[in-house]
Design a protein around this motif. Structure first.
Motif, PDB file in Angstrom:
ATOM      1  N   ASP A  43       1.043  -1.381   0.043  1.00 28.84           N
ATOM      2  CA  ASP A  43       0.065   0.202   0.086  1.00 28.84           C
ATOM      3  C   ASP A  43       1.030   0.794  -0.065  1.00 28.84           C
ATOM      4  OD1 ASP A  43      -3.343   1.211   0.471  1.00 28.84           O
ATOM      5  OD2 ASP A  43      -2.066   2.519   0.939  1.00 28.84           O
ATOM      6  N   ASP A  44       0.244   2.171  -0.514  1.00 32.44           N
ATOM      7  CA  ASP A  44       1.345   3.206  -1.160  1.00 32.44           C
ATOM      8  C   ASP A  44       0.442   4.269  -1.214  1.00 32.44           C
ATOM      9  OD1 ASP A  44       3.014   5.042  -1.807  1.00 32.44           O
ATOM     10  OD2 ASP A  44       3.558   4.172  -4.112  1.00 32.44           O
ATOM     11  N   PHE A  49       2.433   7.274   4.367  1.00 35.06           N
ATOM     12  CA  PHE A  49       3.202   5.646   4.608  1.00 35.06           C
ATOM     13  C   PHE A  49       3.545   4.624   3.002  1.00 35.06           C
ATOM     14  CE2 PHE A  49       1.544   1.033   4.566  1.00 35.06           C
ATOM     15  CZ  PHE A  49       2.306   0.581   5.887  1.00 35.06           C
ATOM     16  N   SER A  50       4.205   4.073   3.015  1.00 34.63           N
ATOM     17  CA  SER A  50       4.178   3.325   2.028  1.00 34.63           C
ATOM     18  C   SER A  50       4.842   1.260   2.424  1.00 34.63           C
ATOM     19  CB  SER A  50       5.444   3.241   1.135  1.00 34.63           C
ATOM     20  OG  SER A  50       5.082   2.666  -0.249  1.00 34.63           O
ATOM     21  N   GLY A  51       4.257   0.231   1.999  1.00 34.55           N
ATOM     22  CA  GLY A  51       4.368  -0.725   3.248  1.00 34.55           C
ATOM     23  C   GLY A  51       3.772  -1.623   2.872  1.00 34.55           C
ATOM     24  N   GLY A  52       4.076  -3.301   3.405  1.00 32.13           N
ATOM     25  CA  GLY A  52       2.830  -4.114   3.050  1.00 32.13           C
ATOM     26  C   GLY A  52       1.301  -3.941   3.897  1.00 32.13           C
ATOM     27  N   TRP A 123     -10.563 -12.220  -5.689  1.00 27.33           N
ATOM     28  CA  TRP A 123      -9.696 -11.780  -5.684  1.00 27.33           C
ATOM     29  C   TRP A 123      -9.238 -10.162  -4.909  1.00 27.33           C
ATOM     30  CZ3 TRP A 123      -7.602  -9.525 -10.904  1.00 27.33           C
ATOM     31  CH2 TRP A 123      -8.827 -10.673 -11.508  1.00 27.33           C
ATOM     32  N   LYS A 124      -8.111 -10.101  -4.669  1.00 24.07           N
ATOM     33  CA  LYS A 124      -7.714  -9.036  -3.333  1.00 24.07           C
ATOM     34  C   LYS A 124      -6.442  -7.942  -3.911  1.00 24.07           C
ATOM     35  CE  LYS A 124      -7.899 -11.936   0.446  1.00 24.07           C
ATOM     36  NZ  LYS A 124      -6.780 -12.588   1.537  1.00 24.07           N
ATOM     37  N   PHE A 125      -6.183  -6.608  -3.519  1.00 23.09           N
ATOM     38  CA  PHE A 125      -5.012  -6.030  -3.904  1.00 23.09           C
ATOM     39  C   PHE A 125      -3.692  -6.428  -3.711  1.00 23.09           C
ATOM     40  CE2 PHE A 125      -8.314  -3.100  -1.427  1.00 23.09           C
ATOM     41  CZ  PHE A 125      -8.933  -2.047  -2.515  1.00 23.09           C
ATOM     42  N   LEU A 126      -3.005  -5.948  -5.117  1.00 23.03           N
ATOM     43  CA  LEU A 126      -1.742  -6.604  -5.085  1.00 23.03           C
ATOM     44  C   LEU A 126      -0.823  -4.911  -4.984  1.00 23.03           C
ATOM     45  CD1 LEU A 126       0.288  -9.398  -5.705  1.00 23.03           C
ATOM     46  CD2 LEU A 126       0.114  -8.478  -8.172  1.00 23.03           C
ATOM     47  N   HIS A 127      -1.275  -4.417  -4.983  1.00 21.85           N
ATOM     48  CA  HIS A 127      -0.292  -3.090  -4.799  1.00 21.85           C
ATOM     49  C   HIS A 127      -1.855  -1.980  -5.087  1.00 21.85           C
ATOM     50  CE1 HIS A 127       1.612   0.196  -6.381  1.00 21.85           C
ATOM     51  NE2 HIS A 127       2.922  -0.188  -5.291  1.00 21.85           N
ATOM     52  N   ARG A 128      -1.804  -1.288  -4.290  1.00 20.88           N
ATOM     53  CA  ARG A 128      -2.671   0.396  -3.758  1.00 20.88           C
ATOM     54  C   ARG A 128      -1.752   1.494  -3.921  1.00 20.88           C
ATOM     55  NH1 ARG A 128      -8.419   1.306  -1.942  1.00 20.88           N
ATOM     56  NH2 ARG A 128      -9.073   0.852  -4.245  1.00 20.88           N
ATOM     57  N   GLN A 129      -1.893   3.000  -4.776  1.00 19.52           N
ATOM     58  CA  GLN A 129      -1.680   3.883  -4.638  1.00 19.52           C
ATOM     59  C   GLN A 129      -2.917   4.340  -4.485  1.00 19.52           C
ATOM     60  OE1 GLN A 129       0.909   4.858  -8.460  1.00 19.52           O
ATOM     61  NE2 GLN A 129       2.037   6.375  -7.057  1.00 19.52           N
ATOM     62  N   LEU A 130      -2.705   5.976  -3.615  1.00 19.27           N
ATOM     63  CA  LEU A 130      -3.213   6.864  -3.194  1.00 19.27           C
ATOM     64  C   LEU A 130      -2.309   8.034  -4.039  1.00 19.27           C
ATOM     65  CD1 LEU A 130      -5.105   8.813  -2.477  1.00 19.27           C
ATOM     66  CD2 LEU A 130      -4.160   9.439  -0.241  1.00 19.27           C
TER      67      LEU A 130
END
Length: 176
Positions: A43-44, A49-52, A123-130
């Motif tokens: 999650d970015d 915050f950026s991390g697992g 389905w789930k998030f693999l990478h989320r960027q705001l």
């Protein structure tokens, strides 16, 4: 025809994933938020915050502390599917209200840029960027709040929110 139905079902599952994320954040159901990410996801939220996913969920309570209430509203979603992988762009209006006595509203207009993966049929998030596009800060009109909300139930950012009284909806929680 069958391929089209599968793609529509996938899109609906991804939109539900995104909506559950909003509910988890707004109702402070961090176990629900955690359940939406693959273990190796990122999650970015930029400099915030950026991390697992475990670190993200550990960070959320402190990040939400200044806010009496939040509302994450999604619109204009675009999802592109490629088998068990997908990408999405979702416009978000994230509204944050500070605690009394001198409440303010912080409104973020932005986008979530997501990568998803279906594993084990889920389905789930693999990478989320705001992505931040615009913001507003304004004082809460306390007189209008009192007048307009005088006879309505008031939303809360915890398990005292009226939505927790709906058994099926409350059952979404990742907490046991």
């Amino acid at each position: 025809m069958e391929k089209g139905l599968r793609e529509q079902a996938d899109r609906m599952q991804i939109l539900d994933l995104v909506a559950r994320y909003c509910r988890g954040c707004d109702r402070r159901d961090f176990a629900l938020v955690r359940a939406l990410y693959h273990d190796d996801a990122i999650d970015d939220h930029g400099a915030m915050f950026s991390g697992g996913p475990d670190a993200f969920v550990a960070w959320l309570p402190k990040a939400m502390e200044p806010w009496e209430l939040t509302i994450h509203a999604i619109s204009n979603s675009v999802i592109v599917l490629a088998g068990d992988r997908a990408e999405g762009e979702h416009l978000v209006r994230a509204w944050h209200r500070t605690h009394p006595p001198e409440r303010q509203e912080f409104i973020v207009h932005g986008r979530y840029l997501d990568r998803y993966e279906r594993r084990g049929g889920v389905w789930k998030f693999l990478h989320r960027q705001l992505v931040f596009d615009h913001g507003e800060v304004r004082k809460v009109d306390e007189e209008a709040m009192a007048r307009l909300g005088a006879e309505a139930r008031h939303g809360r950012a915890d398990r005292d929110d009226p939505s927790w009284g709906l058994t099926l909806l409350a059952g979404l929680s990742g907490a046991t």
